[in-house]
Design a protein around this motif. Sequence first.
Motif, mmCIF file in Angstrom:
data_model
loop_
_atom_site.group_PDB
_atom_site.id
_atom_site.type_symbol
_atom_site.label_atom_id
_atom_site.label_comp_id
_atom_site.label_asym_id
_atom_site.label_seq_id
_atom_site.Cartn_x
_atom_site.Cartn_y
_atom_site.Cartn_z
ATOM 1 N N PRO A 57 23.490 83.543 4.148
ATOM 2 C CA PRO A 57 24.494 83.683 3.090
ATOM 3 C C PRO A 57 25.933 83.799 3.619
ATOM 4 O O PRO A 57 26.817 84.224 2.887
ATOM 5 C CB PRO A 57 24.063 84.968 2.380
ATOM 6 N N PHE A 58 26.156 83.443 4.859
ATOM 7 C CA PHE A 58 27.492 83.452 5.462
ATOM 8 C C PHE A 58 27.518 82.372 6.536
ATOM 9 O O PHE A 58 26.482 81.861 6.957
ATOM 10 C CB PHE A 58 27.829 84.822 6.060
ATOM 11 N N THR A 59 28.700 82.044 6.979
ATOM 12 C CA THR A 59 28.872 81.034 8.017
ATOM 13 C C THR A 59 29.159 81.719 9.346
ATOM 14 O O THR A 59 29.953 82.652 9.416
ATOM 15 C CB THR A 59 30.066 80.106 7.664
ATOM 16 N N ILE A 60 28.501 81.237 10.377
ATOM 17 C CA ILE A 60 28.770 81.728 11.727
ATOM 18 C C ILE A 60 29.694 80.710 12.385
ATOM 19 O O ILE A 60 29.331 79.547 12.552
ATOM 20 C CB ILE A 60 27.479 81.890 12.550
ATOM 21 N N GLU A 61 30.885 81.158 12.704
ATOM 22 C CA GLU A 61 31.889 80.269 13.297
ATOM 23 C C GLU A 61 31.698 80.178 14.809
ATOM 24 O O GLU A 61 31.563 81.200 15.474
ATOM 25 C CB GLU A 61 33.304 80.800 13.004
ATOM 26 N N PRO A 62 31.702 78.967 15.360
ATOM 27 C CA PRO A 62 31.620 78.838 16.814
ATOM 28 C C PRO A 62 32.965 79.173 17.467
ATOM 29 O O PRO A 62 34.021 78.840 16.932
ATOM 30 C CB PRO A 62 31.264 77.366 17.024
ATOM 31 N N ARG A 63 32.898 79.857 18.606
ATOM 32 C CA ARG A 63 34.124 80.196 19.320
ATOM 33 C C ARG A 63 33.812 80.467 20.789
ATOM 34 O O ARG A 63 32.894 81.224 21.098
ATOM 35 C CB ARG A 63 34.773 81.424 18.687
ATOM 36 N N GLU A 64 34.578 79.859 21.657
ATOM 37 C CA GLU A 64 34.450 80.101 23.094
ATOM 38 C C GLU A 64 35.202 81.374 23.448
ATOM 39 O O GLU A 64 36.316 81.590 22.970
ATOM 40 C CB GLU A 64 35.042 78.941 23.900
ATOM 41 N N PRO A 65 34.633 82.207 24.304
ATOM 42 C CA PRO A 65 35.372 83.391 24.760
ATOM 43 C C PRO A 65 36.450 82.976 25.761
ATOM 44 O O PRO A 65 36.381 81.902 26.361
ATOM 45 C CB PRO A 65 34.294 84.235 25.440
ATOM 46 N N SER A 66 37.429 83.825 25.942
ATOM 47 C CA SER A 66 38.499 83.549 26.904
ATOM 48 C C SER A 66 37.987 83.688 28.333
ATOM 49 O O SER A 66 36.989 84.362 28.586
ATOM 50 C CB SER A 66 39.672 84.506 26.685
ATOM 51 N N LYS A 67 38.693 83.062 29.246
ATOM 52 C CA LYS A 67 38.334 83.196 30.669
ATOM 53 C C LYS A 67 38.505 84.637 31.137
ATOM 54 O O LYS A 67 37.701 85.141 31.920
ATOM 55 C CB LYS A 67 39.176 82.246 31.516
ATOM 56 N N ASP A 68 39.552 85.301 30.661
ATOM 57 C CA ASP A 68 39.774 86.705 31.036
ATOM 58 C C ASP A 68 38.593 87.582 30.615
ATOM 59 O O ASP A 68 38.165 88.457 31.359
ATOM 60 C CB ASP A 68 41.053 87.247 30.409
ATOM 61 N N ALA A 69 38.076 87.342 29.400
ATOM 62 C CA ALA A 69 36.935 88.119 28.919
ATOM 63 C C ALA A 69 35.687 87.815 29.734
ATOM 64 O O ALA A 69 34.915 88.724 30.059
ATOM 65 C CB ALA A 69 36.687 87.841 27.443
ATOM 66 N N MET A 70 35.483 86.555 30.093
ATOM 67 C CA MET A 70 34.323 86.177 30.916
ATOM 68 C C MET A 70 34.382 86.897 32.269
ATOM 69 O O MET A 70 33.380 87.422 32.743
ATOM 70 C CB MET A 70 34.253 84.664 31.123
ATOM 71 N N VAL A 71 35.567 86.938 32.865
ATOM 72 C CA VAL A 71 35.732 87.617 34.158
ATOM 73 C C VAL A 71 35.469 89.113 34.004
ATOM 74 O O VAL A 71 34.740 89.714 34.810
ATOM 75 C CB VAL A 71 37.142 87.349 34.745
ATOM 76 N N ALA A 72 36.026 89.726 32.972
ATOM 77 C CA ALA A 72 35.856 91.164 32.759
ATOM 78 C C ALA A 72 34.382 91.526 32.552
ATOM 79 O O ALA A 72 33.875 92.479 33.154
ATOM 80 C CB ALA A 72 36.689 91.633 31.566
ATOM 81 N N VAL A 73 33.695 90.748 31.734
ATOM 82 C CA VAL A 73 32.287 91.018 31.440
ATOM 83 C C VAL A 73 31.417 90.764 32.670
ATOM 84 O O VAL A 73 30.521 91.554 32.981
ATOM 85 C CB VAL A 73 31.830 90.172 30.226
#
Length: 159
Positions: A57-73
């Motif tokens: 009943p809702f839409t899931i929007e696709p989104r790539e995470p930032s490079k900074d977030a990938m590095v932090a995680v």
Amino acid sequence: MSSISKHRAVVVDSGFIIKRTGLTHLAPAGETFWAPPEVLTTEIRDKAAREHLESLPFTIEPREPSKDAMVAVANFARLTGDYRSLSVVDLKVLALAYDLEVEGCGSAVHLKKEPKKSGKKKKKNRRMKSRKKKNAQSPEQPQQEEEGGGGRGGGAFLE
């Protein structure tokens, strides 16, 4: 009035979609729903899961995470020892949640850079301090043991 609090953003992983559970209960809990593109494409392979995704009943929007977030995680996961067990998509899900948290709060200042020390390690440290204190209080102990040359276990833990 609903008892469910509304979240600005909800990050969705493929497990909920594949198992066809839980997501319909999230509809009232979120304003927007996000997922890395792979969660919505390559990870949803079977027909039943695809149909479940399309019937939400809702839409899931696709989104790539930032490079900074990938590095932090990734850095955090290395420190916890989880890095080797996480897939690239798992890291992207976590990094997207990191990005959305930073956007919602305006900065990453409140997010930990290192994992919290476990209680087990603290107990071990307390025992080590207790042993060191006992050793310091017993002058009759041989000098050789303090230097690691003899006694129980050779003193490797006394360094």
